[in-house]
Design a protein around this motif. Structure first.
Motif: not given
Length: 229
Positions: A64-83
Motif C-alpha cells: 500500500w503506497h498511497p498518494v497524498a490524498k488517499a483514504p486511510k486503510l486500517n491494517s486488516k483492510a490493507e492486508a485484504r486488499m494487498t493480498q
C-alpha cells in the motif's frame, strides 16, 4: 433536482486516475505513454526487452503506497486488499509464466522476471449513497419517465502502479500506472465495499500480462520474418 445536484457533486471526489507516487523509478515516469487500446493508462516498455528468454516470474508482496490524498486503510483492510491484488497478479501472469517464490528463485534468478506492485489509491463503495440514484432510477422507470441513469456517487475503485524488472540485473522491463472506477452496470459492486477495487486489481493484472503477451507475439513475428523459408 436538489438531490440530483447533490449526488452529482459527490461524484467528483470518487474517481481514480493514474498516479505518480515514486513507486516506479523516477526516470521511467517520463517515458511512460498512453497506449492505443488503453488510452487512460500509462505504460513503459523497454526497447531492449527480450521477453522470450524469460520463463519464471517472482511476485513480491503487494504494498500500500498511497498518494497524498488517499483514504486511510486500517491494517486488516490493507492486508485484504494487498493480498487480493497479489492473488490477481498470480492468476493473470500464470498464463505465460511459471510463478515461483523468492526462495525458489535462489541467488541467480536466471530467466526470471520480478514483479513489484502497489495500490496507490482506493475508494470503497458506499451503499448508503449509491442507493439514492438506484432508487431514483427504478422510480423513474416505473413511472415511465425518460430519466437517464444517475452514476453512483461512491462506486469505489483503485489505482495501481506496477514494475516488471529483470530479477538478476534489476533492469526495468515494463512499468504500468493504471486505475479503474466502478461501473454503473455492476450493481453488486455498488453495495459491497471493495468489489470494484478488486475488479481494478484484476484489470491491472491482466493489463500487465497483456503487455508481455503482446511483446512475445511481436518477437515471434519478427523471428519468423527473418527465418528463411
Amino acid at each position: 433536482m436538489i438531490s440530483c445536484a447533490f449526488i452529482l457533486s459527490l461524484t467528483g471526489c470518487a474517481g481514480q486516475k493514474p498516479t505518480q507516487t515514486g513507486f516506479i523509478p523516477k526516470d521511467t515516469y517520463g517515458q511512460m505513454t498512453h497506449q492505443k487500446d488503453h488510452t487512460d493508462d500509462l505504460v513503459y516498455v523497454s526497447p531492449k526487452i527480450d521477453a522470450a528468454k524469460y520463463r519464471f516470474m517472482v511476485i513480491d508482496p503487494v504494498v500500500w503506497h498511497p498518494v497524498a490524498k488517499a483514504p486511510k486503510l486500517n491494517s486488516k483492510a490493507e492486508a485484504r486488499m494487498t493480498q487480493a491484488f497479489h492473488d490477481s497478479l498470480a492468476k493473470a501472469l500464470a498464463h505465460d509464466f511459471q510463478i515461483i517464490t523468492p526462495e525458489e528463485c535462489g541467488t541467480t534468478c536466471d530467466n526470471t522476471i520480478r514483479i513489484r506492485a502497489a495500490i496507490t489509491n482506493i475508494r470503497r463503495s458506499k451503499w448508503y449513497y449509491n442507493a439514492i440514484p438506484v432508487v431514483a432510477g427504478f422510480a423513474a422507470g416505473a413511472a415511465g419517465g425518460g430519466m437517464p441513469p444517475i452514476p453512483p456517487p461512491f462506486p469505489g475503485g483503485a489505482s495501481e502502479e506496477l514494475v516488471a524488472t529483470d530479477a538478476t540485473t534489476g533492469e526495468t522491463l515494463i512499468a504500468v500506472a493504471t486505475y479503474n472506477n466502478g461501473m454503473p452496470w455492476n450493481a453488486l459492486g455498488q453495495w459491497l465495499p471493495y468489489a470494484h477495487a478488486k475488479r481494478a486489481f484484476r484489470l491491472a493484472s491482466e493489463l500487465m500480462d497483456e503487455e508481455f503477451h503482446k511483446i512475445r507475439k511481436e518477437e515471434s513475428t519478427q523471428l519468423a520474418s527473418r527465418t528463411p523459408s
